[in-house]
Write an enzyme that holds these catalytic residues in place. Structure first.
Site, mmCIF file in Angstrom:
data_model
loop_
_atom_site.group_PDB
_atom_site.id
_atom_site.type_symbol
_atom_site.label_atom_id
_atom_site.label_comp_id
_atom_site.label_asym_id
_atom_site.label_seq_id
_atom_site.Cartn_x
_atom_site.Cartn_y
_atom_site.Cartn_z
ATOM 1 N N GLU A 59 4.640 -0.190 0.462
ATOM 2 C CA GLU A 59 4.810 -0.394 -0.990
ATOM 3 C C GLU A 59 4.964 -1.868 -1.352
ATOM 4 O OE1 GLU A 59 8.307 1.486 -2.562
ATOM 5 O OE2 GLU A 59 7.779 3.471 -1.822
ATOM 6 N N GLU A 117 0.822 -1.219 0.000
ATOM 7 C CA GLU A 117 0.000 0.000 0.000
ATOM 8 C C GLU A 117 0.842 1.249 0.000
ATOM 9 O OE1 GLU A 117 0.899 1.610 2.876
ATOM 10 O OE2 GLU A 117 1.941 -0.302 3.281
#
Lengths: 340, 340
Positions: free
Chosen positions: A307, A164
C-alpha cells in the site's frame, strides 16, 4: 500531455535505454553546502545522502518537496486460483474501497506525511492469466498497464511514492525476481499476508512450476514482466520510468514495487538511479532483491503491508533530510569553531 | 512541584528500585485493537509495537502524543584536556548558542516533528574533573545534575526525547559503558565527531587508563556514573527516571544517552521498560550497548550527531504508529473479508 506512449516491447526498451541523468553541478553544490553546516562532517549520515540525491535530481543546491504524490496501483491475479494467498481475491476490491473511504493504513500515513494519495484500479474484474499456465499478460495488456502507470503521475508532482495492492502479488513478484536474478524459488517466496507452512510450500511449488514452464533465461526483461507480473507491477514500472523522464525522484515501498522496478535494470543498469527503497520488507525475498540492486532501504521496521506504507513513512525521513539541509546555520553564520 | 528530590546515592538507588509499571489492561486492549484493523495481522511490524507500548505507558487503548518535549543537556568535560575530541571544548557553548538561535540540526528536526525544544546548560564554565585522574563529579555534583534532568521536564509533557551536547562526551560514555558492561576499551571507543587513527588510539588509551585507575568492578552504578559520567549524562539519567515516575515514555537518541540510561539497569533491570532507542548510532559502541539493554533502535541512518537528532527523527515513526492505530478502519467497519 502524456509523458510518453508505450505500445510495444520495443517502445519500452527504447524508453528505458535513453534516460536523463543527474545534475552533477547541483549535486556537487549540495555536497559543499553539507560540509559548511554546523555539524561534524558526515554526522547526519543518510540524511545528507538524501539531501544530495534530491539536489542532483531536482537540479537545485537546496531542493524541496512541495507536492509529494503517493500512487497505489491495484490489480488482480489469475495465479491466486492456485491458493497462494491467505486472503481471497475479493479483498483487492474491498481494500480499494477502504482506500477510497480513508480507512486503510496508507490513508493515515499519507495524511500525516502531507502526501497526496491516489489509488489506481487496473481492471480488477479482469484478473491476469494464471502464469503457471500462460503469460499473465499479452504484450498489449502489459503496455497498457505501463502506460497507466506513467499517466497516473499528477501534474506538478515533485516526489513520487509508489505502492500496490493485489491479492496474489507477492507470488507474482517472487516469480518475477527469480526470472530476473535466478536462484531458487525458496529464496524468493515468503509468507505474504500470512501463509502457514503448508501454504508457503504450495506457493514455492507454484513459483517453481511457473519458472520451469516459461524458461525465463530465454526471455527479455519485458517478456519477464508480461509473463510473471501483474498489471499493478507493470504500472509501477511505467510510473518509475515516466518519473525518470521528468527527473522526479521516486521512493519505492517494499518487495513488490522493488521486484517490478528491477525489470528496468535488466535493460539499463543506471535506470534506477533516481529511485530509493523506502523500507526493507519483512517478506523473505526483499533483502536479496535490494542487494541485487545495490540499494539499502531507508527503514527496517518489520513492515510487510504494501500500500506504499513503507514509502510514505520513509518520506518523513526525506523531509527530515530537507529540513536540515535547508535550515541549518553554517559554521561561519553561527560562529562555531570548525574541526581542528 | 519537583517529581522527586535526589541528594544522595541512597536516594538514587531507592528511586530507581521502586517504579510504576505498565498498564497491562490498556496494553492488552491495544493488542486487540491492532488485530481488528484492516491489514494482515502483524503487517505493520514495529508500528504496531510502538502503538501498544505507548498504550501501556499512557494507560489508554488509543494513546496520543499532544506535547512531545525534546530536552538537550549540555556539559563540559575535564577529560577533553587529554585530546580526545576533534573539536575544542569552546564548541559546547558555541553550539548551545546555535541551539538558542535555531541554527542547529535539532532545531530544524524538532520543528518538523512538532516537538517543543529546550536546551539545558549544566555549568559549562565548570567542566567536570578529568576522570583519568579523579572522579568526574562529587556525589553532590552528580545528584545536582540528576536533579536538573528531572526538573527539566515541562508540565504536561507526554513524550520525552533526550539528547546531549558536550565536547568529550563520547569518551565519557565509552568509559561509563565499559565500567558497567566490561569488555575492552577498543570495543567501546569510536571516532566521535571525527577523530583520525592517531586520535582514536589516544582515546582508547585514555579510557583504558581511566578504567584501570578507578577499578569500576568495585563501584556501584551511582559511583560509576559520578566517576565517568559528565553532568549531561547524569541529567539524562535524572530525566529518564523522573519520566518513569510519571509514566511518560522516553525516546533516547544514540550512544551517549543510551550509555547514561544504562546505569539504571544495573540497579533495576526493568527500569528502562518505558524507554526506546531512537537511532543506532554510527559510533562504535552503540550496537553492543543496545544489545546489552536488549533494545533495538528504531532507525539506522548512519547518524552520529547527538543533539537528540536521532530521537526526534524517530518521533516521526512513533507518530506514524499512532496515526495508524488511531485512524484505521476495522475489518467490520470496512467490510473487508478477514483472513481465510
Amino acid at each position: 500531455m502524456p509523458i510518453f506512449a508505450v505500445t510495444s516491447a520495443q517502445d519500452f526498451v527504447r524508453l528505458v535505454s535513453d534516460l536523463p541523468g543527474v545534475d552533477m553541478l547541483a549535486h556537487d553544490k549540495a555536497v559543499s553546502r553539507q560540509a559548511s553546516l554546523t555539524k561534524p562532517a558526515g554526522s547526519l549520515g543518510r540524511l545528507e545522502e538524501l539531501a544530495i540525491w534530491l539536489a542532483g535530481w531536482q537540479g537545485k543546491e537546496v531542493p524541496s518537496i512541495t507536492k509529494p504524490c503517493c500512487l497505489v496501483f491495484a490489480g488482480n491475479h489469475g495465479v491466486a486460483a492456485q491458493g497462494v494467498s491467505a486472503f481471497p481475491s475479493e479483498v483487492t476490491a474491498q481494500m480499494v474501497s477502504n482506500f477510497k473511504n480513508g480507512g486503510a493504513a496508507i490513508n493515515q500515513l499519507a495524511r500525516l506525511a502531507g502526501a497526496e494519495f491516489k489509488v489506481i484500479e487496473l481492471e480488477l474484474d479482469q484478473p491476469t492469466e494464471d502464469f503457471t499456465i500462460a503469460p499473465a499478460m499479452s504484450e498489449a495488456e502489459c503496455c497498457a498497464a505501463i502506460q497507466a502507470g506513467a499517466d497516473a503521475i499528477p501534474d506538478q508532482a515533485d516526489f513520487l511514492l509508489l505502492g500496490e495492492m493485489g491479492i496474489g502479488n507477492t507470488t507474482s513478484a517472487a516469480a518475477l525476481a527469480m526470472a530476473i536474478f535466478g536462484g531458487k524459488a525458496s529464496e524468493w517466496v515468503g509468507a505474504g499476508t500470512g501463509l502457514d507452512a503448508t501454504g508457503l510450500a504450495r506457493k514455492v511449488e507454484v513459483v517453481s512450476r511457473a519458472i520451469n514452464h516459461h524458461q525465463p533465461e530465454k526471455l527479455s526483461a519485458f517478456e519477464c514482466l508480461r509473463t510473471f507480473g501483474g498489471r499493478e507491477l507493470a504500472a509501477i514500472v511505467g510510473a518509475t520510468l515516466a518519473a525518470r523522464h521528468c527527473r522526479i525522484p521516486v521512493m519505492l515501498d517494499g518487495f513488490i514495487t522493488t521486484a517490478a522496478a528491477a525489470v528496468m535494470v535488466r535493460v539499463n543498469p543506471f535506470s534506477l538511479d533516481h529511485v530509493m527503497i523506502g523500507h526493507m520488507s519483512a517478506e523473505l525475498g526483499h533483502k536479496r532483491l535490494a542487494m541485487e540492486l545495490n540499494k539499502r532501504p531507508l527503514l527496517d521496521l518489520d513492515m510487510r503491508l504494501g500500500e506504499a506504507s513503507g514509502a510514505v513513512v520513509a518520506l518523513m525521513i526525506v523531509q527530515a533530510a530537507l529540513a536540515t539541509h535547508q535550515g541549518m546555520a553554517t559554521f561561519d553564520q553561527a560562529k562555531v569553531s570548525p574541526h581542528d
